[in-house]
Design a protein around this motif. Structure first.
Motif, PDB file in Angstrom:
ATOM      1  N   LEU A 141     -44.695 -25.610 -47.612  1.00 59.22           N
ATOM      2  CA  LEU A 141     -45.126 -24.881 -46.420  1.00 59.22           C
ATOM      3  C   LEU A 141     -46.002 -25.766 -45.534  1.00 59.22           C
ATOM      4  N   VAL A 142     -45.493 -26.981 -45.305  1.00 61.98           N
ATOM      5  CA  VAL A 142     -46.198 -27.955 -44.468  1.00 61.98           C
ATOM      6  C   VAL A 142     -45.276 -28.376 -43.339  1.00 61.98           C
ATOM      7  N   VAL A 143     -45.796 -28.364 -42.121  1.00 53.33           N
ATOM      8  CA  VAL A 143     -45.050 -28.817 -40.954  1.00 53.33           C
ATOM      9  C   VAL A 143     -45.779 -30.018 -40.369  1.00 53.33           C
ATOM     10  N   THR A 144     -45.046 -31.089 -40.135  1.00 49.98           N
ATOM     11  CA  THR A 144     -45.628 -32.267 -39.505  1.00 49.98           C
ATOM     12  C   THR A 144     -44.829 -32.622 -38.260  1.00 49.98           C
ATOM     13  N   ARG A 145     -45.515 -33.218 -37.310  1.00 49.31           N
ATOM     14  CA  ARG A 145     -44.886 -33.686 -36.077  1.00 49.31           C
ATOM     15  C   ARG A 145     -45.308 -35.123 -35.861  1.00 49.31           C
ATOM     16  N   LEU A 146     -44.318 -36.003 -35.815  1.00 50.18           N
ATOM     17  CA  LEU A 146     -44.580 -37.447 -35.707  1.00 50.18           C
ATOM     18  C   LEU A 146     -45.513 -37.907 -36.834  1.00 50.18           C
ATOM     19  N   GLY A 147     -45.315 -37.299 -38.004  1.00 52.73           N
ATOM     20  CA  GLY A 147     -46.088 -37.684 -39.180  1.00 52.73           C
ATOM     21  C   GLY A 147     -47.451 -37.039 -39.299  1.00 52.73           C
ATOM     22  N   ARG A 148     -47.855 -36.252 -38.305  1.00 54.99           N
ATOM     23  CA  ARG A 148     -49.174 -35.619 -38.341  1.00 54.99           C
ATOM     24  C   ARG A 148     -49.030 -34.134 -38.627  1.00 54.99           C
ATOM     25  N   PRO A 149     -49.873 -33.588 -39.507  1.00 52.18           N
ATOM     26  CA  PRO A 149     -49.772 -32.156 -39.849  1.00 52.18           C
ATOM     27  C   PRO A 149     -49.982 -31.270 -38.612  1.00 52.18           C
ATOM     28  N   VAL A 150     -49.214 -30.189 -38.561  1.00 51.79           N
ATOM     29  CA  VAL A 150     -49.358 -29.195 -37.507  1.00 51.79           C
ATOM     30  C   VAL A 150     -49.965 -27.948 -38.129  1.00 51.79           C
ATOM     31  N   SER A 151     -51.108 -27.517 -37.610  1.00 54.69           N
ATOM     32  CA  SER A 151     -51.779 -26.330 -38.144  1.00 54.69           C
ATOM     33  C   SER A 151     -51.178 -25.080 -37.513  1.00 54.69           C
ATOM     34  N   LEU A 152     -50.523 -24.261 -38.351  1.00 54.88           N
ATOM     35  CA  LEU A 152     -49.875 -23.045 -37.874  1.00 54.88           C
ATOM     36  C   LEU A 152     -50.465 -21.826 -38.571  1.00 54.88           C
ATOM     37  N   ALA A 153     -50.692 -20.771 -37.808  1.00 55.58           N
ATOM     38  CA  ALA A 153     -51.083 -19.491 -38.394  1.00 55.58           C
ATOM     39  C   ALA A 153     -49.899 -18.946 -39.200  1.00 55.58           C
ATOM     40  N   PRO A 154     -50.140 -18.063 -40.164  1.00 48.66           N
ATOM     41  CA  PRO A 154     -49.054 -17.573 -41.022  1.00 48.66           C
ATOM     42  C   PRO A 154     -47.862 -17.010 -40.251  1.00 48.66           C
ATOM     43  N   THR A 155     -48.123 -16.228 -39.213  1.00 52.67           N
ATOM     44  CA  THR A 155     -47.011 -15.648 -38.463  1.00 52.67           C
ATOM     45  C   THR A 155     -46.241 -16.724 -37.707  1.00 52.67           C
ATOM     46  N   GLU A 156     -46.946 -17.711 -37.177  1.00 54.37           N
ATOM     47  CA  GLU A 156     -46.279 -18.823 -36.487  1.00 54.37           C
ATOM     48  C   GLU A 156     -45.392 -19.597 -37.461  1.00 54.37           C
ATOM     49  N   LEU A 157     -45.898 -19.808 -38.674  1.00 56.91           N
ATOM     50  CA  LEU A 157     -45.120 -20.527 -39.684  1.00 56.91           C
ATOM     51  C   LEU A 157     -43.881 -19.737 -40.071  1.00 56.91           C
ATOM     52  N   ARG A 158     -44.034 -18.435 -40.297  1.00 60.53           N
ATOM     53  CA  ARG A 158     -42.877 -17.627 -40.661  1.00 60.53           C
ATOM     54  C   ARG A 158     -41.835 -17.611 -39.543  1.00 60.53           C
ATOM     55  N   LEU A 159     -42.298 -17.563 -38.296  1.00 63.06           N
ATOM     56  CA  LEU A 159     -41.372 -17.587 -37.165  1.00 63.06           C
ATOM     57  C   LEU A 159     -40.598 -18.904 -37.128  1.00 63.06           C
ATOM     58  N   LEU A 160     -41.301 -20.014 -37.316  1.00 65.53           N
ATOM     59  CA  LEU A 160     -40.639 -21.319 -37.318  1.00 65.53           C
ATOM     60  C   LEU A 160     -39.657 -21.438 -38.486  1.00 65.53           C
ATOM     61  N   LEU A 161     -40.052 -20.975 -39.670  1.00 65.77           N
ATOM     62  CA  LEU A 161     -39.155 -21.038 -40.822  1.00 65.77           C
ATOM     63  C   LEU A 161     -37.900 -20.200 -40.593  1.00 65.77           C
ATOM     64  N   GLU A 162     -38.072 -19.032 -39.985  1.00 71.00           N
ATOM     65  CA  GLU A 162     -36.934 -18.149 -39.747  1.00 71.00           C
ATOM     66  C   GLU A 162     -35.969 -18.759 -38.740  1.00 71.00           C
ATOM     67  N   LEU A 163     -36.489 -19.223 -37.618  1.00 70.88           N
ATOM     68  CA  LEU A 163     -35.621 -19.782 -36.574  1.00 70.88           C
ATOM     69  C   LEU A 163     -34.955 -21.077 -37.030  1.00 70.88           C
ATOM     70  N   SER A 164     -35.709 -21.944 -37.704  1.00 67.24           N
ATOM     71  CA  SER A 164     -35.168 -23.250 -38.092  1.00 67.24           C
ATOM     72  C   SER A 164     -34.221 -23.163 -39.279  1.00 67.24           C
ATOM     73  N   SER A 165     -34.175 -22.010 -39.954  1.00 70.65           N
ATOM     74  CA  SER A 165     -33.265 -21.881 -41.096  1.00 70.65           C
ATOM     75  C   SER A 165     -31.806 -21.879 -40.650  1.00 70.65           C
ATOM     76  N   SER A 166     -31.555 -21.528 -39.390  1.00 69.28           N
ATOM     77  CA  SER A 166     -30.194 -21.527 -38.852  1.00 69.28           C
ATOM     78  C   SER A 166     -30.214 -22.101 -37.444  1.00 69.28           C
ATOM     79  N   PRO A 167     -30.320 -23.434 -37.304  1.00 61.41           N
ATOM     80  CA  PRO A 167     -30.398 -24.038 -35.975  1.00 61.41           C
ATOM     81  C   PRO A 167     -29.203 -23.635 -35.106  1.00 61.41           C
ATOM     82  N   GLY A 168     -29.507 -23.301 -33.855  1.00 63.41           N
ATOM     83  CA  GLY A 168     -28.461 -22.923 -32.920  1.00 63.41           C
ATOM     84  C   GLY A 168     -28.128 -21.449 -32.927  1.00 63.41           C
ATOM     85  N   ARG A 169     -28.575 -20.725 -33.953  1.00 63.01           N
ATOM     86  CA  ARG A 169     -28.294 -19.288 -34.031  1.00 63.01           C
ATOM     87  C   ARG A 169     -29.276 -18.520 -33.148  1.00 63.01           C
TER      88      ARG A 169
END
Length: 226
Positions: A141-169
């Motif tokens: 449950l870690v997101v990095t951008r250009l090698g640097r950690p991105v601090s996400l609130a729980p809801t932001e993380l869940r949203l990113l995980l949901e959307l990125s699970s099916s790119p383009g959908r």
């Protein structure tokens, strides 16, 4: 049971909600002002903050911004009315959800359970993924951008995980409300839009021209394609 920090200046509302939440089994720390809430936050380590927007002195919007700037503690705001401007401003300040006054204890309790479920997000089996400059480690449950950690609130993380699970959908706001906020939860689409804005501000080079979380007008959102 979770510990609740209640910040509410109306004595009757504060005492009523404190009693109701205590009856539900919560430990409740209740204060009158934003300043008292921010000070107490450092010592009691609550699991969730219930925050009135209209506070004397430091108002609820500023309290919300300060809490969110220092971490991912779930925040539920109390609004005096279901006012679009107040609700959107509160969500953009970093609140995870809202309850309109007069707040019913059973509704607030349901919202508390929902935000805490989102905070204890369960990781899917896939581990690390690369999407352009983003790396998403679903196991850690870690997101990095250009090698640097991105601090996400729980809801932001869940949203990113949901959307990125099916790119383009493309996913509608209602689908995202049900999958990210709570199964079968008939919530407000503004929760999704505000969370998307906060997420974009953290992962996009230009939030006004997003590469990752894209808007599909009239339908909803999708992740990519990159």
């Amino acid at each position: 049971m979770p510990r609740v920090l209640l910040i509410e200046d109306d004595e009757a509302v504060r005492e009523g909600l404190s009693l109701a939440l205590t009856y539900q089994g919560h430990t409740v720390d209740a204060v009158r002002t934003g300043e008292e809430g921010l000070e107490l936050l450092m010592s009691v380590a609550p699991d969730v903050v219930v925050l009135d927007l209209m506070l004397p002195g430091v108002d609820g919007f500023e309290v919300c911004r300060r809490i969110r700037a220092s971490g991912d503690l779930p925040i539920i705001m109390l609004t005096a009315r279901n006012d679009d401007i107040d609700v959107v401003a509160g969500l953009e300040a970093g609140a995870d959800d809202y309850v309109a006054k007069p707040a019913q204890a059973r509704v607030l309790e349901a919202r508390i359970r929902a935000v805490l479920r989102r905070s204890s997000v369960t990781a899917p089996e896939v581990v690390a993924e690369r999407h352009g400059d983003l790396t998403i480690d679903r196991e850690g449950l870690v997101v990095t951008r250009l090698g640097r950690p991105v601090s996400l609130a729980p809801t932001e993380l869940r949203l990113l995980l949901e959307l990125s699970s099916s790119p383009g959908r493309v996913m509608s706001r209602q689908q995202l409300l049900e999958s990210v906020w709570d199964q079968g939860y008939l919530g407000d689409s503004r929760l999704v839009d505000a969370c998307v804005q906060r997420l974009r501000s953290k992962i996009e080079d230009d939030p006004a021209a997003p590469l990752y979380v894209q808007t599909v007008r009239g339908f909803g959102y999708r992740f990519g394609p990159l």
